[in-house]
Write a protein that holds these residues in place. Structure first.
Motif, PDB file in Angstrom:
ATOM      1  N   GLN A 132       0.846  -1.200   0.000  1.00 35.67           N
ATOM      2  CA  GLN A 132       0.000   0.000   0.000  1.00 35.67           C
ATOM      3  C   GLN A 132       0.877   1.244   0.000  1.00 35.67           C
ATOM      4  O   GLN A 132       1.669   1.450   0.922  1.00 35.67           O
ATOM      5  CB  GLN A 132      -0.912  -0.030   1.231  1.00 35.67           C
ATOM      6  CG  GLN A 132      -1.907   1.121   1.273  1.00 35.67           C
ATOM      7  CD  GLN A 132      -3.029   0.844   2.256  1.00 35.67           C
ATOM      8  OE1 GLN A 132      -3.384  -0.315   2.509  1.00 35.67           O
ATOM      9  NE2 GLN A 132      -3.595   1.885   2.834  1.00 35.67           N
ATOM     10  N   THR A 157      -0.535  -4.198  -5.673  1.00 35.90           N
ATOM     11  CA  THR A 157      -0.251  -2.817  -5.267  1.00 35.90           C
ATOM     12  C   THR A 157      -1.555  -2.060  -5.020  1.00 35.90           C
ATOM     13  O   THR A 157      -2.524  -2.206  -5.759  1.00 35.90           O
ATOM     14  CB  THR A 157       0.540  -2.064  -6.345  1.00 35.90           C
ATOM     15  OG1 THR A 157      -0.213  -2.061  -7.558  1.00 35.90           O
ATOM     16  CG2 THR A 157       1.884  -2.720  -6.599  1.00 35.90           C
ATOM     17  N   ILE A 158      -1.555  -1.248  -3.966  1.00 30.99           N
ATOM     18  CA  ILE A 158      -2.703  -0.408  -3.638  1.00 30.99           C
ATOM     19  C   ILE A 158      -2.240   1.042  -3.691  1.00 30.99           C
ATOM     20  O   ILE A 158      -1.587   1.530  -2.765  1.00 30.99           O
ATOM     21  CB  ILE A 158      -3.245  -0.736  -2.233  1.00 30.99           C
ATOM     22  CG1 ILE A 158      -3.535  -2.235  -2.117  1.00 30.99           C
ATOM     23  CG2 ILE A 158      -4.478   0.102  -1.918  1.00 30.99           C
ATOM     24  CD1 ILE A 158      -4.045  -2.656  -0.761  1.00 30.99           C
ATOM     25  N   ALA A 160      -2.934   3.953  -2.800  1.00 27.91           N
ATOM     26  CA  ALA A 160      -3.850   4.707  -1.938  1.00 27.91           C
ATOM     27  C   ALA A 160      -3.580   6.210  -1.969  1.00 27.91           C
ATOM     28  O   ALA A 160      -4.469   6.997  -1.731  1.00 27.91           O
ATOM     29  CB  ALA A 160      -3.745   4.189  -0.506  1.00 27.91           C
ATOM     30  N   LEU A 171      -8.550   0.119   3.702  1.00 28.67           N
ATOM     31  CA  LEU A 171      -7.867  -0.616   2.632  1.00 28.67           C
ATOM     32  C   LEU A 171      -6.914  -1.656   3.215  1.00 28.67           C
ATOM     33  O   LEU A 171      -6.844  -2.792   2.763  1.00 28.67           O
ATOM     34  CB  LEU A 171      -7.093   0.359   1.728  1.00 28.67           C
ATOM     35  CG  LEU A 171      -7.942   1.254   0.827  1.00 28.67           C
ATOM     36  CD1 LEU A 171      -7.099   2.381   0.236  1.00 28.67           C
ATOM     37  CD2 LEU A 171      -8.586   0.425  -0.288  1.00 28.67           C
ATOM     38  N   PHE A 175      -7.765  -5.517   2.261  1.00 25.68           N
ATOM     39  CA  PHE A 175      -6.889  -6.197   1.301  1.00 25.68           C
ATOM     40  C   PHE A 175      -5.712  -6.898   1.976  1.00 25.68           C
ATOM     41  O   PHE A 175      -4.877  -7.485   1.309  1.00 25.68           O
ATOM     42  CB  PHE A 175      -6.418  -5.213   0.223  1.00 25.68           C
ATOM     43  CG  PHE A 175      -7.548  -4.808  -0.683  1.00 25.68           C
ATOM     44  CD1 PHE A 175      -7.854  -5.562  -1.805  1.00 25.68           C
ATOM     45  CD2 PHE A 175      -8.351  -3.719  -0.374  1.00 25.68           C
ATOM     46  CE1 PHE A 175      -8.931  -5.225  -2.623  1.00 25.68           C
ATOM     47  CE2 PHE A 175      -9.436  -3.378  -1.181  1.00 25.68           C
ATOM     48  CZ  PHE A 175      -9.727  -4.131  -2.310  1.00 25.68           C
ATOM     49  N   THR A 177      -3.035  -5.653   3.703  1.00 27.68           N
ATOM     50  CA  THR A 177      -1.750  -5.013   3.404  1.00 27.68           C
ATOM     51  C   THR A 177      -0.637  -5.561   4.304  1.00 27.68           C
ATOM     52  O   THR A 177      -0.785  -5.587   5.522  1.00 27.68           O
ATOM     53  CB  THR A 177      -1.881  -3.489   3.601  1.00 27.68           C
ATOM     54  OG1 THR A 177      -2.903  -3.028   2.719  1.00 27.68           O
ATOM     55  CG2 THR A 177      -0.576  -2.768   3.338  1.00 27.68           C
TER      56      THR A 177
END
Ligand code: ADP
Ligand code: K
Ligand code: ZN
Length: 434
Positions: A132, A157-158, A160, A171, A175, A177
């Protein structure tokens, strides 16, 4: 056993071969640089060409490039190829005048993504990780730099981006992270939002690793961040002029940052004489790009102060390590005749249990001369209206600071989250002396 290296051959290249590779790439960079309007004129006047570099010491014959040079070259004067070949630009935040802009060809972006993947892999990041990125995106290199690197590595990959702490937390939870990247000054705030929502980042997330960089921070701050999140925090160094992040990064040993010497030539010099300083001694870092096609920069004065860590790293990587950045030579302020770096103040504050992670140094002037005030945030559990207790704490902080910086500051304690917030990197010093 799977390798601990992203590119074993290059990461463990014996130093004599590494030096040869660097000189070869430096010669190529000089040849390229000669095609840009800026270096073309400068090097022809000084009669510099690839042939000028025969040994490592010849590097010092090359002139220094400064931030002012880069600003004067804005936007295209450092470009060595047709504009058709460049596919991205980034620039520094520069609030006044021209910023320094960097132009990237496809090769340059590819090389940068590879260095970012190499850096993250060295900490133990693997394709199964969920990454993230809480960095600002856009012109700031911490966004896309980490983004493409983590994709190259193969993480989920996030992107954000910065801010919106409640969404960051959601998130992370939704997800799963495992790795997050952020400027260190944001993490104290994020932690507070976890607590406000009845959550504990250690219990309620899967975070294992944090990448922290782009701002000077002390070892004390790293330890606090690790404690708050129950995750290991790795120092990440870079600057827009040198692509962005991915110039130097800590490996799993967390003992200083490997500077990727196949892509950057490292010198540490005395800032007054520009003569090299011995390993272990603090000086100013001078960097040269060795793998940049569109816009090589040769012998760039970074203003960042650090030293080379003399011994070898147990990880087996042969790139030398730099110590955490002590500050920029232009960060230093002089108060009552004493030279002070903000990081010295941070180190003292972060050792004091009652103090949170935010602080501001205010320099001002009254009839008697310069004044130094340190505003420090209390942790919520230390918040009290017991005047005697607060006064004792103020005195203790002032004494500890005097021992470190030789000046006794005035201390102002403020409630958690009460100090002014900035977009992006934290501003730690406010100088009101006209
Ligand atoms: P800007 O000038 O817009 O802030 P950069 O992101 O290019 O743009 O800033 C680079 C500078 O940030 C470096 O020269 C250095 O002073 C600082 N920096 C970057 N990484 C670190 C780090 N890990 N520790 C301390 N300072 C850092
Ligand atoms: K994946
Ligand atoms: Zn290492």
């Amino acid at each position: 056993m799977s390798s601990i290296y992203w590119q074993e051959d290059i990461e463990t290249l014996p130093r004599p071969q590494l030096a040869e590779l660097q000189l070869k790439k430096l010669r190529e960079s000089i040849t390229r640089a000669l095609r840009s309007p800026f270096y073309g004129k400068l090097y022809r006047e000084l009669n510099i060409s690839a042939e000028s570099i025969k040994t490592y010491d010849d590097v010092r014959k090359l002139p220094i490039t400064t931030k002012d040079d880069l600003r004067a070259c804005y936007p295209f004067e450092l470009l060595t190829c047709p504009k058709d070949n460049i596919i991205r630009m980034h620039c520094t935040s520069g609030t006044t005048g021209n910023p320094a802009a960097v132009l990237y060809s496809r090769h340059d972006l590819d090389s940068w993504a590879n260095l970012m993947a190499r850096s993250m892999f060295a900490t133990g990041a693997r394709p199964a990780d969920v990454f993230q990125n809480m960095s600002g995106y856009g012109l700031f290199t911490g966004g896309l730099g980490f983004q493409y690197g983590a994709e190259r590595l193969g993480c989920l990959t996030i992107p954000a981006a910065a801010g919106n702490s409640r969404r960051q937390i959601k998130l992370m939870q939704d997800f799963g992270t495992t790795i997050a990247h952020s400027i260190p000054s944001y993490l104290g705030r994020l932690h507070a939002v976890f607590l406000e929502n009845g959550l504990d980042p250690i219990r309620d997330t899967k975070l294992e690793r944090l990448f922290i960089g782009a701002e000077p921070h002390s070892e004390e701050t790293r330890l606090r961040i690790q404690e708050m999140f129950g995750a290991k925090a790795y120092n990440s160094f870079g600057m827009t002029e040198m692509n962005g992040p991915g110039v130097a990064f800590e490996c799993s040993y967390q003992n200083g940052m490997h500077l990727w010497e196949d892509c950057y030539l490292l010198e540490i010099v005395n800032p007054d004489t520009l003569e090299p300083v011995p390993d272990g001694e603090i000086g100013e870092m001078i960097l040269t790009t060795l793998d940049r096609e569109a816009m090589p920069i040769i012998r760039y004065r970074t203003r960042d102060l650090t030293c080379i860590i003399p011994d070898e790293c147990p990880c087996g990587r042969t790139s030398r390590r730099i110590d955490r950045i002590k500050g920029r030579s232009d960060d230093m302020f002089i108060i009552k005749g004493c030279n002070v770096f903000p990081i010295q103040i941070e180190r003292v504050l972060m050792r004091i249990r009652e103090i949170g992670s935010d602080y501001l140094i205010v320099l001002d002037r009254n009839d008697e001369g310069d004044t130094l005030t340190v505003q420090a945030e209390l942790k919520s559990e230390s918040f009290t209206d017991d005047y005697k207790q607060l006064d004792a704490l103020r005195r203790r902080i002032a004494n500890d600071l005097r021992d470190e910086i030789l000046v006794t500051p005035a201390i102002q304690l403020v409630g958690p989250g009460e100090l002014p917030k900035n977009e992006g990197k934290a501003v730690r010093v406010k100088d009101l002396r006209a």
